[in-house]
Design a protein around this motif. Structure first.
Motif, PDB file in Angstrom:
ATOM      1  N   GLU A  13       0.765  -1.169   0.150  1.00  0.00           N
ATOM      2  CA  GLU A  13      -0.038  -0.227   0.077  1.00  0.00           C
ATOM      3  C   GLU A  13       0.739   1.237  -0.034  1.00  0.00           C
ATOM      4  OE1 GLU A  13      -3.489  -0.367  -0.045  1.00  0.00           O
ATOM      5  OE2 GLU A  13      -2.657  -2.339  -0.723  1.00  0.00           O
ATOM      6  N   ASP A  16       0.257   7.272   1.478  1.00  0.00           N
ATOM      7  CA  ASP A  16      -1.038   8.197   1.269  1.00  0.00           C
ATOM      8  C   ASP A  16      -2.310   7.331   1.924  1.00  0.00           C
ATOM      9  OD1 ASP A  16       1.103   9.450  -0.399  1.00  0.00           O
ATOM     10  OD2 ASP A  16      -0.418  10.849  -0.677  1.00  0.00           O
ATOM     11  N   ASP A  17      -2.125   6.198   1.171  1.00  0.00           N
ATOM     12  CA  ASP A  17      -3.465   5.436   1.493  1.00  0.00           C
ATOM     13  C   ASP A  17      -3.406   4.702   2.746  1.00  0.00           C
ATOM     14  OD1 ASP A  17      -4.532   5.288  -0.962  1.00  0.00           O
ATOM     15  OD2 ASP A  17      -3.975   3.546  -1.876  1.00  0.00           O
ATOM     16  N   TRP A  21      -6.265   5.873   5.861  1.00  0.00           N
ATOM     17  CA  TRP A  21      -7.011   4.640   6.596  1.00  0.00           C
ATOM     18  C   TRP A  21      -6.713   4.665   8.325  1.00  0.00           C
ATOM     19  CZ3 TRP A  21      -5.949   0.755  10.459  1.00  0.00           C
ATOM     20  CH2 TRP A  21      -6.956   0.043  10.472  1.00  0.00           C
TER      21      TRP A  21
END
Length: 305
Positions: A13, A16-17, A21
């Motif tokens: 991942e 940023d993701d 989250w």
């Protein structure tokens, strides 16, 4: 005190993701993994490209974290700084220096790593080696306003016979680390399977703790009676002891109420960073995130008060 997570459990991942989250699921900070991006080593997370990190990327990352209300607790590069191959050792040191440079650009005061071990030498010989090669790295960090925090993981998988291969595994060595200018990234899970009370060890050395990793451990006493503390020998699997395994906080033996209370009493105001290495809650993005959710629900009543 804030609750964070180590991004190494999500190597596929983007930063940023992960940040998005984490911010939406009760986390306050990230400990950002920064291993080199090497072909064939997909399990190593490279969420910061420290080899090419510059002021513009530092500004972008800071803006990302500020916009999400997240802190950046440390840059993580846990490798063998005493590797028996001098070329590998120097490459490790060079990448660690790049991690320190990136931390300085980001205004992050901590970089996490291991001492490691040359498995061809005795522990005493390794201590003398460390006293030669580690102080220049400590000085390099200090000149840039950064401190090195050492996780107390035994890294038994680095040793052919499963013996400790990171000279921070025992509280006996933590004073020696302090003499070298190194600090602790305290993880109680590693102490439990060695038969060490993690609360007593923390109480004696809490003044050297600048960062905390939250991982749990599940024990099988019947299997320990068969294999012994160093684990299975016949038909041995790499990184599998046969009698213990790491778990998400709350699913193992660690008394998190007492651990966090000891930190509170000592005035610790840093990050408790979840290190997800639980094989039960692994195998897919969704399962890893569910494991992190369990950890957040377990720890937040103690940490986020």
């Amino acid at each position: 005190m804030r609750l964070g997570l180590l991004t190494a459990c999500l190597p596929g991942e983007s930063l940023d993701d992960i940040a998005g989250w984490a911010s939406g699921h009760g986390y306050d900070a990230l400990e950002v993994a920064a291993w080199p991006d090497r072909p064939g080593r997909d399990w190593e997370a490279s969420h910061l490209d420290v080899e090419h990190f510059d002021h513009a990327e530092a500004a972008r990352v800071r803006a990302l974290f500020d916009g999400l209300g997240l802190g950046l607790s440390a840059i993580a590069y846990y490798e063998n700084n005493l590797h028996q191959d001098p070329a590998v050792r120097e490459a490790t040191h060079d990448h660690l220096r790049r991690c320190i440079d990136a931390a300085a650009l980001l205004g992050v005061g901590l970089v996490g790593t291991f001492v490691g071990r040359d498995v061809s030498l005795t522990v005493a010989e390794n201590m003398r080696l460390a006293e030669k090669v580690l102080p220049p790295l400590v000085s390099y960090a200090a000149e840039r306003g950064v401190r090195l925090v050492i996780e107390n993981c035994p890294m038994e998988g680095w040793h052919p016979d499963g013996y400790p291969a990171n000279l921070a595994y025992s509280p006996e060595l933590w004073g020696w680390l302090a003499d070298l200018g190194l600090w602790l990234n305290y993880d109680p899970s590693h102490l439990v399977w060695q038969g060490i009370d993690p609360v007593a060890a923390l109480d004696d050395h809490v003044d050297r703790v600048l960062h905390v990793q939250a991982k749990d451990v599940e024990l099988d006493p019947w299997a320990r009676n068969r294999y012994g503390v160093f684990g299975r020998v016949i038909d041995k699997q790499e990184w599998v002891s046969g009698w213990w395994r790491y778990r998400i906080p709350g699913l193992g033996e660690v008394d998190w109420r007492r651990v966090v209370d000891t930190l509170h009493q000592a005035g610790y105001d840093g990050v408790v960073s979840v290190e997800h290495e639980d094989p039960v809650w692994s195998g897919s993005l969704e399962r890893v995130q569910q494991g992190l959710t369990i950890a957040q629900r377990t720890l937040s009543p103690y940490v986020q008060i």
